[in-house]
Scaffold this motif. Sequence first.
Motif, PDB file in Angstrom:
ATOM      1  N   GLY A   1       0.869  -1.164  -0.065  1.00  0.00           N
ATOM      2  CA  GLY A   1       0.126  -0.028  -0.248  1.00  0.00           C
ATOM      3  C   GLY A   1       0.895   1.279  -0.097  1.00  0.00           C
ATOM      4  N   LEU A   2       0.149   2.232   0.429  1.00  0.00           N
ATOM      5  CA  LEU A   2       0.883   3.654   0.448  1.00  0.00           C
ATOM      6  C   LEU A   2       1.850   3.781   1.566  1.00  0.00           C
ATOM      7  N   ARG A   3       3.027   4.372   1.222  1.00  0.00           N
ATOM      8  CA  ARG A   3       3.870   4.818   2.535  1.00  0.00           C
ATOM      9  C   ARG A   3       3.521   5.759   3.160  1.00  0.00           C
ATOM     10  N   PRO A   4       3.580   5.409   4.729  1.00  0.00           N
ATOM     11  CA  PRO A   4       3.189   6.705   5.543  1.00  0.00           C
ATOM     12  C   PRO A   4       3.550   8.158   5.155  1.00  0.00           C
ATOM     13  N   ASN A   5       4.838   8.298   4.568  1.00  0.00           N
ATOM     14  CA  ASN A   5       4.927   9.579   4.209  1.00  0.00           C
ATOM     15  C   ASN A   5       4.323  10.220   2.953  1.00  0.00           C
ATOM     16  N   VAL A   6       3.717   9.222   2.082  1.00  0.00           N
ATOM     17  CA  VAL A   6       3.017   9.727   1.131  1.00  0.00           C
ATOM     18  C   VAL A   6       1.660   9.998   1.460  1.00  0.00           C
ATOM     19  N   VAL A   7       1.123   9.228   2.450  1.00  0.00           N
ATOM     20  CA  VAL A   7      -0.226   9.440   3.170  1.00  0.00           C
ATOM     21  C   VAL A   7      -0.099  10.862   3.594  1.00  0.00           C
ATOM     22  N   GLU A   8       0.829  11.054   4.342  1.00  0.00           N
ATOM     23  CA  GLU A   8       0.789  12.615   4.823  1.00  0.00           C
ATOM     24  C   GLU A   8       0.597  13.582   3.768  1.00  0.00           C
ATOM     25  N   HIS A   9       1.203  13.135   2.630  1.00  0.00           N
ATOM     26  CA  HIS A   9       1.024  14.307   1.540  1.00  0.00           C
ATOM     27  C   HIS A   9      -0.242  13.880   0.625  1.00  0.00           C
ATOM     28  N   CYS A  10      -1.125  13.501   1.216  1.00  0.00           N
ATOM     29  CA  CYS A  10      -2.471  13.344   0.439  1.00  0.00           C
ATOM     30  C   CYS A  10      -3.541  14.134   1.175  1.00  0.00           C
ATOM     31  N   ASP A  11      -4.611  14.669   0.625  1.00  0.00           N
ATOM     32  CA  ASP A  11      -5.489  15.601   1.110  1.00  0.00           C
ATOM     33  C   ASP A  11      -6.551  14.584   1.624  1.00  0.00           C
ATOM     34  N   GLU A  12      -6.935  13.474   1.201  1.00  0.00           N
ATOM     35  CA  GLU A  12      -7.954  12.549   1.721  1.00  0.00           C
ATOM     36  C   GLU A  12      -7.672  11.119   1.258  1.00  0.00           C
ATOM     37  N   LEU A  13      -8.162  10.142   2.036  1.00  0.00           N
ATOM     38  CA  LEU A  13      -8.117   8.705   1.737  1.00  0.00           C
ATOM     39  C   LEU A  13      -9.304   8.285   1.114  1.00  0.00           C
ATOM     40  N   ALA A  14      -9.333   7.413   0.219  1.00  0.00           N
ATOM     41  CA  ALA A  14     -10.619   6.710  -0.238  1.00  0.00           C
ATOM     42  C   ALA A  14     -10.397   5.338  -0.789  1.00  0.00           C
ATOM     43  N   LYS A  15     -11.635   4.660  -0.659  1.00  0.00           N
ATOM     44  CA  LYS A  15     -11.481   3.210  -1.216  1.00  0.00           C
ATOM     45  C   LYS A  15     -12.336   2.745  -2.289  1.00  0.00           C
ATOM     46  N   LEU A  16     -12.165   1.639  -2.798  1.00  0.00           N
ATOM     47  CA  LEU A  16     -13.117   1.098  -3.775  1.00  0.00           C
ATOM     48  C   LEU A  16     -13.996   0.304  -2.995  1.00  0.00           C
ATOM     49  N   PRO A  17     -15.441   0.213  -3.782  1.00  0.00           N
ATOM     50  CA  PRO A  17     -16.275  -0.461  -2.893  1.00  0.00           C
ATOM     51  C   PRO A  17     -16.584  -1.881  -3.236  1.00  0.00           C
ATOM     52  N   ILE A  18     -15.079  -2.752  -2.898  1.00  0.00           N
ATOM     53  CA  ILE A  18     -15.024  -4.345  -3.342  1.00  0.00           C
ATOM     54  C   ILE A  18     -15.471  -5.199  -2.151  1.00  0.00           C
ATOM     55  N   SER A  19     -16.198  -6.306  -2.552  1.00  0.00           N
ATOM     56  CA  SER A  19     -16.487  -7.167  -1.618  1.00  0.00           C
ATOM     57  C   SER A  19     -15.505  -7.671  -0.383  1.00  0.00           C
ATOM     58  N   GLY A  20     -16.143  -8.032   0.754  1.00  0.00           N
ATOM     59  CA  GLY A  20     -15.369  -8.121   1.631  1.00  0.00           C
ATOM     60  C   GLY A  20     -14.498  -9.554   1.558  1.00  0.00           C
ATOM     61  N   ARG A  21     -14.942 -10.194   0.582  1.00  0.00           N
ATOM     62  CA  ARG A  21     -14.413 -11.660   0.247  1.00  0.00           C
ATOM     63  C   ARG A  21     -13.069 -11.539  -0.426  1.00  0.00           C
ATOM     64  N   VAL A  22     -12.661 -10.472  -0.864  1.00  0.00           N
ATOM     65  CA  VAL A  22     -11.419 -10.184  -1.398  1.00  0.00           C
ATOM     66  C   VAL A  22     -10.646  -8.975  -0.900  1.00  0.00           C
ATOM     67  N   GLU A  23      -9.582  -9.378  -0.394  1.00  0.00           N
ATOM     68  CA  GLU A  23      -8.793  -8.401   0.433  1.00  0.00           C
ATOM     69  C   GLU A  23      -8.216  -7.223  -0.346  1.00  0.00           C
TER      70      GLU A  23
END
Length: 264
Positions: A223-245
């Motif tokens: 996934g994203l490194r912590p330093n990259v996350v700090e330089h994002c304005d917002e986080l978002a997810k894709l609405p995938i099924s819980g059966r797939v990680e």
Amino acid sequence: MRQQKKFSPERGGRNGRPSSPNRAPNRPDLVRLYGRHPVTAALANPERRLVRLYATREALAEVETPAKLDVRVMDSQELKRLVPEGAPTQGLVLETHPLEGPALFDILQNIAPEDRRPILVLDQVTDPHNIGAILRSAAAFDACAVVTQDRHAPPETGALAKSASGCLELVPWVRVVNLARALDEIAEAGFWRIGMDGRAERSLSDVLGTCRPCLVLGAEGAGLRPNVVEHCDELAKLPISGRVESLNVSNAAAIALYAAAARG
């Protein structure tokens, strides 16, 4: 919420350029592209510095070549010796200099303020097949550019170009030295930096709104490194099924780019 700033060339050095260009050095070595789509796209790209084309007579009859290009006619078995084992040449192998990637500053300066096409930023995506597939999706959904950190991304290769199916020639691939600094430059240009994270509370469709999106994706698993996350304005997810990680990063990028394009 971060207040968006107007991109200002005056903040840079002379000629409006940044005083410390965040741009990876060019590579002087040659690459060999193979396959019909990558080779024909490269032959048609005026930015390419071509060296030599190896081709069967049958394949050569179906492509247009620059008048001064050195062309060597070979049979299919001879062509196979020029590429990695098992690589499909389709009768064409092109020796060329790697594309000279544009500077991020130049890309940002030439995007109109009303342009809502996305920029795609990749954090430590190192598989050439993933990069190639992402470039193909970026071309399909009209992304402004794909940005990677030079030391955490693969070089231009025949395998990458084959996965991109000619789209390596269509989408600006920006290589930077410092990804965090690049994200700051992108924010200054008026883009909203959306980090893709399966643990985020909001879905991408909810976050996109009418913003100028910069979609930030990390490698599958890490996934994203912590330093990259700090330089994002917002986080978002894709609405995938819980059966797939999780999804492969190239699949996730294609879905995210579609969501950005489908806003109308």
